[in-house]
Every structure is written in structure tokens, then in C-alpha cells.
Design a protein around this motif. Structure first.
Motif, PDB file in Angstrom:
ATOM      1  N   ILE A 164       6.274  -1.778   2.452  1.00  0.00           N
ATOM      2  CA  ILE A 164       5.945  -0.793   3.476  1.00  0.00           C
ATOM      3  C   ILE A 164       4.819   0.102   2.964  1.00  0.00           C
ATOM      4  CG2 ILE A 164       6.808   1.110   4.892  1.00  0.00           C
ATOM      5  CD1 ILE A 164       9.613  -0.076   4.514  1.00  0.00           C
ATOM      6  N   LEU A 165       3.713   0.128   3.694  1.00  0.00           N
ATOM      7  CA  LEU A 165       2.569   0.974   3.327  1.00  0.00           C
ATOM      8  C   LEU A 165       2.519   2.175   4.253  1.00  0.00           C
ATOM      9  CD1 LEU A 165      -0.248  -1.701   2.802  1.00  0.00           C
ATOM     10  CD2 LEU A 165       1.441  -0.858   1.150  1.00  0.00           C
ATOM     11  N   ILE A 166       2.325   3.356   3.670  1.00  0.00           N
ATOM     12  CA  ILE A 166       2.248   4.599   4.430  1.00  0.00           C
ATOM     13  C   ILE A 166       0.873   5.202   4.249  1.00  0.00           C
ATOM     14  CG2 ILE A 166       3.260   6.882   4.772  1.00  0.00           C
ATOM     15  CD1 ILE A 166       5.135   4.567   5.426  1.00  0.00           C
ATOM     16  N   ARG A 167       0.232   5.545   5.356  1.00  0.00           N
ATOM     17  CA  ARG A 167      -1.099   6.163   5.287  1.00  0.00           C
ATOM     18  C   ARG A 167      -0.961   7.632   4.893  1.00  0.00           C
ATOM     19  NH1 ARG A 167      -6.336   5.397   6.849  1.00  0.00           N
ATOM     20  NH2 ARG A 167      -7.454   7.259   7.527  1.00  0.00           N
ATOM     21  N   ARG A 168      -1.750   8.037   3.912  1.00  0.00           N
ATOM     22  CA  ARG A 168      -1.705   9.403   3.412  1.00  0.00           C
ATOM     23  C   ARG A 168      -3.097  10.033   3.462  1.00  0.00           C
ATOM     24  NH1 ARG A 168       2.622   9.406  -0.421  1.00  0.00           N
ATOM     25  NH2 ARG A 168       4.475   8.774   0.749  1.00  0.00           N
TER      26      ARG A 168
END
Length: 199
Positions: A164-168
């Protein structure tokens, strides 16, 4: 992202709210674009041993360029490569900051000892700037603790352990390591000039 481009590829399907295979029947992934309010993309794996893996990364690249807040990667190999790639960027950032802070601290009592730390900080910051910060992957971090599972339609997952990739927002991160590296660079120049004058 471009750094993983040699290993994977694919075209992003823009359909919303349902799982649909990509137009090419041989592509080993399919994309599910979540409802707009949850703003996530799921890249599914299609278990076809005859299908090439090159197109999955293009799916990932397009999702990153579209700035989706959450990207779920189900193909194991693609997820592993992406995780390692993001880890490299994190390592460059931390090295620039920690080495720079060490150089500034050491310079107060052993000025010459700060030179290698200043060099490491400046070098890693330069590598980050030229080879990493313009890559769309630099905006994403891996959610290893599962804090963002609420963003994902779990009934659409086909993998028990997706990445799971989360944009920061990385603006503060960039300002931090650029500032520390710049200070370390100035210190390095000062120490080198000082040594030359003492010769």
C-alpha cells in the motif's frame, strides 16, 4: 516510476467503481480505480503464466502521475521492487540529514573530523536532487503498519499481502535535507579553505 521502468509496465484503465481488466488480454495486471471519495487505485494481478510483466509498472507510473492518494499493488514482484526503490530514496534523505547534523555538531570541537560527514551529506543530497526528487515515487511512502486500510475497498482485494502506497507532502522533508546539506557544504568549503591556508 521511471526508476523501475526497466522491469515493469502497463496502461491504466480509467473506469471507476468497478474492477475491469485492461484492454490487452495478455497484460498480467488489471486496475481498479476506487470511487472518487476514496481516491485510490488497486493494481490487481492476473494469474496468467504466459503474460508478460512489463506493463504493470506503467499502471503504477500513471497512478503516481495522476496523484492518487492511495495506490495498492497486488503483484508481488512489482510491489517488492517499488518498496525497495522507495527505501533507496528514504535512505538518501536520512543520510543527507544525519550526516549533515553530525558534521555541524562535530565541527564545534573537532573541526577536521566534520569533513567526511559534510562530504557524505552533500553527496547524498546531490544524488537525491538529481536522481530521485523529480521521480513521482518520491511523493509516496509504503504503509507497513496498515494505518490506511480504511481507504481501500477490501472486498476488491485478491492478495493477502498487497503493498500500500500513501501519497505524502514532501515539501518539509526536502527543505530539511536541503538546508542541512547546504550548511554542511558551506562548512566543508570553509574547512578545506582553512586547511589549504595552513599548508
Amino acid at each position: 516510476s521511471s526508476g523501475i521502468n526497466a522491469e515493469y509496465g502497463g496502461d491504466l484503465n480509467n473506469s471507476r467503481g468497478r474492477t475491469t481488466p485492461l484492454a490487452n488480454a495478455d497484460v498480467p495486471v488489471e486496475s481498479y480505480l476506487c470511487e472518487e471519495e476514496s481516491d485510490c487505485v488497486i493494481i490487481h494481478e492476473i494469474f496468467d503464466s504466459q503474460a508478460p510483466l512489463e506493463k504493470g509498472e506503467r499502471d503504477l507510473d500513471k497512478a503516481m502521475l495522476a496523484k492518487h492518494s492511495t495506490i495498492v499493488i497486488e503483484p508481488h514482484q512489482l510491489g517488492e521492487v517499488c518498496t525497495r526503490y522507495i527505501r533507496v530514496g528514504n535512505t538518501l534523505h536520512k543520510s543527507a540529514v544525519l550526516a549533515g547534523m553530525a558534521a555541524l555538531s562535530i565541527s564545534t570541537f573537532r573541526a577536521k573530523w566534520s569533513i567526511p560527514f559534510s562530504g557524505i551529506s552533500l553527496a547524498t543530497a546531490a544524488i537525491y536532487h538529481f536522481s530521485w526528487q523529480h521521480d513521482p515515487a518520491c511523493k509516496y511512502q509504503v504503509d507497513t503498519a496498515g494505518h490506511y486500510l480504511h481507504r481501500i475497498p477490501l472486498d476488491q482485494l485478491t492478495s493477502a499481502a498487497p503493498v500500500i502506497l500513501i501519497r505524502r507532502d514532501d515539501r518539509v522533508r526536502k527543505k530539511l535535507h536541503n538546508s542541512v546539506a547546504a550548511a554542511a557544504g558551506m562548512l566543508l568549503i570553509y574547512q578545506i579553505v582553512k586547511i589549504i591556508r595552513e599548508l
